[in-house]
Design a protein around this motif. Structure first.
Motif, mmCIF file in Angstrom:
data_model
loop_
_atom_site.group_PDB
_atom_site.id
_atom_site.type_symbol
_atom_site.label_atom_id
_atom_site.label_comp_id
_atom_site.label_asym_id
_atom_site.label_seq_id
_atom_site.Cartn_x
_atom_site.Cartn_y
_atom_site.Cartn_z
ATOM 1 N N VAL A 1 0.858 -1.180 0.000
ATOM 2 C CA VAL A 1 0.000 0.000 0.000
ATOM 3 C C VAL A 1 0.897 1.234 0.000
ATOM 4 N N ASP A 2 0.691 2.119 -0.977
ATOM 5 C CA ASP A 2 1.421 3.389 -1.036
ATOM 6 C C ASP A 2 0.639 4.425 -0.249
ATOM 7 N N LEU A 3 1.137 4.752 0.944
ATOM 8 C CA LEU A 3 0.435 5.723 1.781
ATOM 9 C C LEU A 3 0.424 7.111 1.158
ATOM 10 N N ASP A 4 1.448 7.436 0.363
ATOM 11 C CA ASP A 4 1.453 8.766 -0.260
ATOM 12 C C ASP A 4 0.279 8.922 -1.219
ATOM 13 N N ASP A 5 -0.095 7.872 -1.948
ATOM 14 C CA ASP A 5 -1.247 7.954 -2.844
ATOM 15 C C ASP A 5 -2.534 8.171 -2.049
ATOM 16 N N LEU A 6 -2.659 7.467 -0.915
ATOM 17 C CA LEU A 6 -3.850 7.637 -0.089
ATOM 18 C C LEU A 6 -3.922 9.046 0.484
ATOM 19 N N LEU A 7 -2.766 9.600 0.890
ATOM 20 C CA LEU A 7 -2.743 10.959 1.429
ATOM 21 C C LEU A 7 -3.108 11.992 0.366
ATOM 22 N N PHE A 8 -2.565 11.840 -0.814
ATOM 23 C CA PHE A 8 -2.883 12.791 -1.881
ATOM 24 C C PHE A 8 -4.377 12.727 -2.238
ATOM 25 N N ALA A 9 -4.945 11.525 -2.259
ATOM 26 C CA ALA A 9 -6.373 11.387 -2.559
ATOM 27 C C ALA A 9 -7.219 12.039 -1.473
ATOM 28 N N GLU A 10 -6.845 11.853 -0.204
ATOM 29 C CA GLU A 10 -7.589 12.465 0.892
ATOM 30 C C GLU A 10 -7.448 13.978 0.865
ATOM 31 N N ALA A 11 -6.248 14.466 0.566
ATOM 32 C CA ALA A 11 -6.036 15.912 0.485
ATOM 33 C C ALA A 11 -6.880 16.523 -0.630
ATOM 34 N N GLU A 12 -6.984 15.844 -1.751
ATOM 35 C CA GLU A 12 -7.799 16.348 -2.851
ATOM 36 C C GLU A 12 -9.269 16.400 -2.464
#
Length: 425
Positions: free
Chosen positions: A279-290
């Protein structure tokens, strides 16, 4: 157990005593026979210088044999075979017991043979044997009685613990077993008391959970019923659109609460490891930030987010990040910051906001279920008090930790992908 320990002790001691008795009687007979042999050899040597005058007595047989092998002195019991330099045990003709014989050479070329009975040796060994026949069973009885008493005294606390535990029910988890001894049984009692502490804590936690969940579920249900009754009694005061909007809002709150409760309930019951996928946490963070940028007017800072991969359940980790972001959005005045780094085999996730923050004395309590610290986090704003509890549970199941490092900063540490594989093995 008491019977088995007693029987084992009696059996072991009995076998040891029987073996010791056999060895004792055997050694006693051998030692006494050797003493008689020594005495006979010394007597034969003494008589070898005056063999012609040698004669037998009631406790001693003597024969003098000349060079030609003819008996020329001593008891007429027939020709005795020469024992040679060693002692021999023989039962001579006309005597009911064994004798030990020894010979000594004469200067004239013949020899003198001396024999003494072993009746004293046999009497001594018989006496010792009789004593042992009586003493060994008595000793076994003593050992059995002492073992029975000692084991009974030692196992008495175990019986007390068993009786106490047998009487403890779900409504009496406050009771504890006696733990006054300092040996292994006392350690067992203290271990059971710690287990009862955990059971009581878990039971009380479940009771609070059910009570809080029931209270939380009643609120949207009561709101829907209230507005429905008002609309039914006074249809002129509301419209179908207004009633539908209210019912939909309360239903969404109810659905969110039920989903959170089911997630926590499944987490309590499911003790298996989560599905391990990269799981790439950076992708999840960017999606949540968006999503936050679209749903709120807050400034979302993701400049400190770098790559960070873990092994785990992507859905659960996304829920954890969403709950942290939602908590920050509820308190933030104007800004939320996300950071993601890797350090010493650990992925560090930081979520912070510029809100009022959490007092130090409440920084551990906020991860409990149904906890609201201020009125700002009330039912009217949609909070259920389960968001951070779900965060803590997801992180625990992924072998990570979470802490509040500053007033409004949450720090999550999770094992990096390769390290998580090593820990799972």
């Amino acid at each position: 157990m008491r019977i088995r320990v007693t029987l084992a002790a009696v059996l072991v001691v009995g076998l040891a005593l029987l073996a010791g008795a056999f060895v004792l009687v055997t050694l006693l007979g051998s030692v006494l026979t050797a003493q008689v042999c020594t005495a006979v050899r010394e007597r034969a040597a003494e008589l070898s210088g005056s063999a012609v005058r040698a004669s037998s007595t009631s406790t001693e047989l003597v024969q003098v044999i000349d060079r030609s092998g003819v008996v020329v002195g001593g008891r007429d019991i027939g020709r005795l075979a020469s024992p040679g330099p060693a002692c021999v045990k023989v039962e001579p003709s006309g005597y009911p017991e064994d004798f030990v014989f020894a010979a000594s050479s004469l200067e004239s070329g013949g020899e003198v043979i001396v024999g003494r009975p072993l009746v004293d040796v046999l009497d001594s060994t018989r006496f010792v044997s009789r004593v042992l026949v009586v003493g060994v069973p008595v000793m076994m009885l003593v050992v059995g009685g002492v073992t029975w008493a000692v084991t009974g005294r030692m196992l008495a606390p175990v019986s007390a613990i068993r009786r106490e535990v047998d009487e403890i029910t779900a409504g009496e988890l406050h009771r504890r077993v006696p733990a006054v001894r300092r040996d292994e049984i006392g350690l067992l009692a203290r271990t059971m008391n710690r287990m009862l502490d955990r059971l009581q804590s878990s039971h009380e936690s479940r009771q609070r959970f059910v009570s809080d969940a029931s209270h939380e579920l009643r609120s949207p249900i009561a709101a829907i019923r209230q507005h429905a009754e008002v609309a039914q009694a006074h249809p002129e005061r509301t419209t179908v659109d207004e009633l539908a909007a209210i019912v939909l809002d309360e239903d969404l709150r109810l659905q969110q609460l039920v989903d959170d409760l089911l997630l926590l309930a499944r987490s309590d019951e499911d003790h298996t490891e989560p599905r391990l996928t990269p799981v790439d946490l950076d992708d999840l963070l960017f999606a949540e930030a968006e999503w936050l940028r679209r749903a709120t007017s807050l400034t979302i800072d993701t400049s400190a987010v770098s790559a960070g991969q873990v092994l785990g359940d992507e859905g659960a980790l996304a829920r954890m990040i969403h709950n942290l972001a939602d908590n920050a959005a509820c308190y933030a005045r104007s800004r939320i910051s996300f950071a993601l780094t890797e350090s010493a085999g650990t992925v560090v996730l930081i979520v912070s906001d510029d809100g009022p923050g959490i007092p130090p004395e409440d920084r551990f309590r906020v991860f409990d279920r149904f906890v609201r610290l201020t009125s700002a986090r009330s039912r009217e704003t949609g909070g259920t008090g389960l968001g951070l509890a779900i965060v803590a549970e997801v992180i625990r199941r992924h072998r990570g930790t979470i802490r509040i490092t500053a007033a409004s900063t949450f720090e999550v540490r999770l094992p990096r992908g390769d390290r998580a594989v090593a820990q799972s093995r």
